[in-house]
Design a protein around this motif. Structure first.
Motif, mmCIF file in Angstrom:
data_model
loop_
_atom_site.group_PDB
_atom_site.id
_atom_site.type_symbol
_atom_site.label_atom_id
_atom_site.label_comp_id
_atom_site.label_asym_id
_atom_site.label_seq_id
_atom_site.Cartn_x
_atom_site.Cartn_y
_atom_site.Cartn_z
ATOM 1 N N ASN A 104 0.830 -1.203 0.000
ATOM 2 C CA ASN A 104 0.000 0.000 0.000
ATOM 3 C C ASN A 104 0.866 1.255 0.000
ATOM 4 O O ASN A 104 0.551 2.240 -0.670
ATOM 5 N N ALA A 105 1.978 1.186 0.733
ATOM 6 C CA ALA A 105 2.897 2.326 0.740
ATOM 7 C C ALA A 105 3.484 2.530 -0.649
ATOM 8 O O ALA A 105 3.582 3.667 -1.134
ATOM 9 N N MET A 106 3.848 1.413 -1.293
ATOM 10 C CA MET A 106 4.393 1.511 -2.656
ATOM 11 C C MET A 106 3.353 2.125 -3.598
ATOM 12 O O MET A 106 3.676 3.003 -4.401
ATOM 13 N N PHE A 107 2.105 1.674 -3.450
ATOM 14 C CA PHE A 107 1.044 2.229 -4.307
ATOM 15 C C PHE A 107 0.925 3.743 -4.112
ATOM 16 O O PHE A 107 0.846 4.508 -5.077
ATOM 17 N N SER A 108 0.914 4.173 -2.868
ATOM 18 C CA SER A 108 0.699 5.607 -2.677
ATOM 19 C C SER A 108 1.922 6.403 -3.108
ATOM 20 O O SER A 108 1.790 7.539 -3.556
ATOM 21 N N ASN A 109 3.114 5.788 -3.004
ATOM 22 C CA ASN A 109 4.287 6.479 -3.547
ATOM 23 C C ASN A 109 4.160 6.684 -5.045
ATOM 24 O O ASN A 109 4.449 7.759 -5.571
ATOM 25 N N ILE A 110 3.746 5.640 -5.732
ATOM 26 C CA ILE A 110 3.594 5.774 -7.191
ATOM 27 C C ILE A 110 2.564 6.863 -7.494
ATOM 28 O O ILE A 110 2.768 7.720 -8.363
ATOM 29 N N GLU A 111 1.476 6.827 -6.742
ATOM 30 C CA GLU A 111 0.410 7.778 -6.983
ATOM 31 C C GLU A 111 0.863 9.217 -6.738
ATOM 32 O O GLU A 111 0.569 10.121 -7.513
ATOM 33 N N ASN A 112 1.606 9.405 -5.639
ATOM 34 C CA ASN A 112 1.950 10.767 -5.237
ATOM 35 C C ASN A 112 3.308 11.236 -5.739
ATOM 36 O O ASN A 112 3.497 12.419 -5.996
ATOM 37 N N ASN A 113 4.267 10.301 -5.837
ATOM 38 C CA ASN A 113 5.633 10.713 -6.192
ATOM 39 C C ASN A 113 6.070 10.213 -7.549
ATOM 40 O O ASN A 113 7.205 10.376 -7.943
ATOM 41 N N MET A 114 5.177 9.496 -8.243
ATOM 42 C CA MET A 114 5.484 8.972 -9.571
ATOM 43 C C MET A 114 6.619 7.950 -9.553
ATOM 44 O O MET A 114 7.224 7.676 -10.587
ATOM 45 N N ALA A 115 6.935 7.419 -8.388
ATOM 46 C CA ALA A 115 7.948 6.375 -8.276
ATOM 47 C C ALA A 115 7.573 5.497 -7.077
ATOM 48 O O ALA A 115 6.912 5.986 -6.163
ATOM 49 N N PRO A 116 7.974 4.256 -7.079
ATOM 50 C CA PRO A 116 7.593 3.390 -5.956
ATOM 51 C C PRO A 116 8.251 3.774 -4.626
ATOM 52 O O PRO A 116 7.930 3.194 -3.602
ATOM 53 N N TRP A 117 9.183 4.714 -4.672
ATOM 54 C CA TRP A 117 9.804 5.148 -3.425
ATOM 55 C C TRP A 117 9.388 6.565 -3.083
ATOM 56 O O TRP A 117 8.959 7.327 -3.938
ATOM 57 N N LYS A 118 9.608 6.901 -1.839
ATOM 58 C CA LYS A 118 9.191 8.217 -1.378
ATOM 59 C C LYS A 118 10.268 9.256 -1.666
ATOM 60 O O LYS A 118 10.954 9.728 -0.782
ATOM 61 N N PHE A 119 10.459 9.533 -2.944
ATOM 62 C CA PHE A 119 11.383 10.602 -3.313
ATOM 63 C C PHE A 119 10.578 11.700 -3.978
ATOM 64 O O PHE A 119 9.538 11.435 -4.566
ATOM 65 N N SER A 120 11.085 12.893 -3.924
ATOM 66 C CA SER A 120 10.360 13.967 -4.587
ATOM 67 C C SER A 120 10.531 13.844 -6.095
ATOM 68 O O SER A 120 11.655 13.677 -6.585
ATOM 69 N N PRO A 121 9.435 13.925 -6.826
ATOM 70 C CA PRO A 121 9.542 13.802 -8.287
ATOM 71 C C PRO A 121 10.460 14.865 -8.891
ATOM 72 O O PRO A 121 11.043 14.649 -9.955
#
Ligand code: SF4
Ligand code: SF4
Lengths: 458, 266
Positions: free
Chosen positions: A427-444
């Motif tokens: 779920n964390a990976m999903f929301s990272n993709i959704e919000n950061n455009m990558a599976p990790w929590k990095f700033s796009p």
């Protein structure tokens, strides 16, 4: 006396035919529970695949020795059917070796070939029994594979032993028949000068030397009846067994997935939603796998993903009925190799067991019967599903092109999209993709930072 | 050579502004953009692109996850959201040809985007490098000598089994003049590194051992001092495996692009 035998034979044949027809109807009804899916495109490629993989047994030869052994049983099975044809006609017409005078020049040669195959089949069946129960080939052992419970093991043993007995009956029947002919007893005498001794069975003559004429006739009849009734019983039994693959293997391969193994099937019903939510023109609706017989999109979309067998595609269900439980998929599965609960073979066996359970329900309560169980949870657990790396090793390993991964993915889809039941880190990976455009929590906005280092010395 | 400092990384936006179109789009991928280890592979590959003078561009901050891990974990909706918006960008730039170092991006762009309206010629960097070598555009010079070194190659599932690319990475490694040794399970029978299907983003299910450890043991038993990979996830999994076996002093994991860059002295 003859006429009694003929009547018994015809009754037995009719009963077998009737019973098998019922079984076929039931199994095909179970397969048609699945969702529609077009698997009739590219007929030429499908035919080629079937010739290579099903008739040619291409994938069985990954292990050449096992390939050759399996081929002997397979060839024996296909070719011995010519001989069964004669037996059938003899049984109905009350004749004895009907074909012998008709095709006199080739008849002894044909029987010799059958006898060689019979010995081959017999030998291989003995070897296979040893591999299963004495040498203990890993993929068949219940200690290592929890789906290899009593029934799958008994099932395998029953068929191997049945084949051995059938072959023994065939060979000794030929011998007793020859001895009776030599002695000139009754109608057997008619074959004197028509057929010679056969290649293998002649060496079994010493076994019968001390038999009286009556005893010999009795043995000849018993062996003949055992052989043919055995074959009929075998045909019925096969519809309850993993050995159904001898019939379903062919269509199963014909309808196999032709796309690259890594391509996961699209869900057009979702494309529509996505296009709507992005304000794009809707382009789907042309995919015939999603349309009904009139080319219309179904009014109501079913579940997203699969919870039970009805949500799977018919090909998944045919796969389940075709599975030989050979475990090659499981032996190649990285999750299984490293001790996880997932076994692609079990996925296929579970799917079939669930279908069989539904069949039982139908038989007891009519075709409208529904129970409150489902493939997901009652048979296949989240722990198994979550362990799959989608590596396609199982798909690659299966000798009859079964795709366990497809079922795994559809069950995953249901868990994730209908039940929101993904593991927390997914779920964390999903929301990272959704919000950061990558599976990790990095700033796009940092995505291109690597370019600053291109000119730095390593 | 390593002191050369004029490598360029043009973006599609720059090119479009200048009214130009590149020959090829380099799809970097999330790991290639954010993972510290794999950024070095991205850089090695960009240096090779510069070195051979290919007109290429990247999307830069306009690039976004292809959606591969979401789709394989079961989140079809999220996958398609990603795919459809990526396709809008790619089609907007009139992209025809894509090269990527990530087998997951490769598979998704090549096989799964067409049905959603994005059809491109997609090649993996192993195939791209193979072509450069075959065409003689990379004449492997001796930056670093690989003579006598034992290298083993780990097949990535999404490159190998999924798309039948088995020979390209091996051809590239052959060009190094090293000693290529194969593991017990290779090509169509290759063993997964354990990262695919979204596994990379969660703890493995309970079992006897982790998949990457099993695979690393196979790699180490070849006696190779270099494990070559062609996938960012395989890179991490194999590196972790080597650490797990306490062999990080004697055994290195490299991407094939890095090995070519080393050989070229880039
Ligand atoms: S795709 Fe999944 S089930 Fe099939 S072999 Fe790989 S990990 Fe096992
Ligand atoms: S799915 Fe294929 S490989 Fe696996 S047990 Fe069934 S027949 Fe064998």
């Amino acid at each position: 006396m003859e006429i009694v035998q003929q009547i018994v034979f015809v009754v037995a044949l009719a009963a077998t035919g009737w019973y098998i027809t019922k079984r076929i109807q039931l199994i095909s009804r179970a397969i048609r529970l699945g969702r529609s899916e077009n698997r009739t495109d590219h007929a030429d490629e499908r035919l080629r695949t079937m010739l290579l993989v099903a008739f040619g047994q291409k994938k069985m030869f990954t292990n050449p020795l096992v390939g050759v052994m399996h081929f002997v049983i397979y060839a024996g099975f296909l070719i011995v059917n010519i001989e069964v044809l004669e037996i059938m006609l003899d049984g109905i017409l009350g004749t004895h070796r009907l074909f012998a005078p008709v095709i006199a020049p080739v008849y002894p040669f044909l029987i010799d070939v059958f006898e060689i195959l019979a010995v081959g089949v017999l030998t291989v069946c003995v070897v296979f029994l040893c591999r299963r129960f004495i040498v203990k080939v890993n993929r068949f052992q219940p200690e290592r594979h929890r789906e290899m419970t009593r029934w799958p093991r008994t099932d395998a043993a029953i068929i191997l032993i049945a084949e051995i007995l059938l072959m023994i009956a065939f060979l000794t029947w030929n011998t007793s028949d020859s001895v009776l002919r030599d002695r000139g007893v009754g109608h057997y005498a008619a074959l004197q000068g028509v057929i010679p001794d056969f290649l293998i069975s002649q060496y079994l003559k010493p076994l019968f030397i001390n038999f009286s004429d009556t005893a010999l006739i009795a043995y000849e009849r018993i062996a003949w009846w055992f052989h043919i009734l055995g074959i009929m019983a075998f045909a019925v039994y096969v519809t309850y067994s993993k050995h159904l693959h001898i019939a379903l293997g062919f269509p199963n391969v014909y309808f196999s997935d032709l796309k690259p193994k890594g391509e996961i099937q699209n869900m057009p019903e979702i494309t529509k939603e996505v296009q709507l939510s992005l304000g794009l023109p809707v382009t789907t609706g042309t995919d015939d796998s999603q349309t009904d017989d009139n080319g219309q999109q179904p009014a109501e979309i079913g579940r997203f993903g699969a919870k039970d067998v009805q949500d799977l595609k018919w090909i998944n269900l045919m796969n389940a009925y075709s599975c030989t439980e050979c475990g090659r998929c499981t032996a190649a599965c990285p999750a299984n190799i490293t001790g996880k609960k997932l076994s692609p073979r079990k996925i296929m066996m579970d799917t079939r067991d669930r279908l069989e359970e539904i069949q039982q329900g139908w038989k007891a309560n009519g075709y409208d019967y529904k129970d409150d169980k489902s493939l997901l949870n009652d048979y296949i657990t989240a722990e198994e599903l979550n362990a799959c790396t989608t590596c396609q090793a199982c798909v690659n390993a299966c000798p009859i092109n079964i795709n366990p991964l497809d079922i795994i993915l559809q069950l995953r889809r249901y868990r994730v999209m209908e039940e929101s039941q993904a593991p927390a880190s997914w779920n964390a990976m999903f929301s990272n993709i959704e919000n950061n455009m990558a599976p990790w929590k990095f700033s796009p906005t940092d995505r291109f930072n690597w370019a600053n280092q291109v000119n730095e010395v390593k | 050579m390593p002191t050369e400092t004029n490598y360029k990384v043009p973006t599609m936006a720059d090119m479009a502004a200048a009214g130009e179109e590149p020959e090829i789009l380099f799809w970097v991928g999330c790991a290639g953009s954010f993972d510290d280890r794999y950024k070095r592979v991205t850089i090695a590959f960009v240096r090779i692109l510069n070195h051979v003078g290919i007109k290429f561009a990247v999307l830069g901050t306009e690039e976004s996850c292809t959606g591969d891990p979401a789709r394989r974990a079961g989140n079809e909706f999220l996958f398609q959201m990603q795919a459809v918006s990526n396709i809008q960008i790619l089609n907007g730039y009139n992209v025809k040809k894509i090269v990527t170092a990530c087998p997951h991006c490769f598979n998704t762009l090549k096989n799964e985007y067409p049905e959603l309206g994005g059809t491109y010629e997609v090649i993996h960097h192993s195939q791209f490098l193979q072509n450069l070598i075959n065409e003689g555009r990379i004449k492997v010079k001796d930056g670093q000598s690989f003579k006598g070194r034992k290298i083993t190659f780990h097949d990535s599932c999404y490159l190998g089994r999924a798309n039948k690319v088995y020979e390209a990475p091996r051809d590239v490694l052959e060009a190094l003049d090293a000693d290529l040794v194969e593991m017990k399970r290779v090509k169509a029978n290759g063993l997964c590194c354990g990262a695919g299907g979204g596994q990379y983003f969660k703890e493995p299910e309970p079992g006897k051992k982790d998949v990457n450890v099993e695979r690393t043991e196979e790699a180490l038993s070849t006696g190779a001092d270099t494990i070559a990979v062609a996938c960012p996830f395989c890179m991490t999994m194999m590196s972790d495996g080597v650490k797990n076996k306490n062999r990080e002093d004697s055994v290195r994991v490299y991407d094939i692009a890095e090995l070519i860059a080393q050989k070229e002295g880039l």
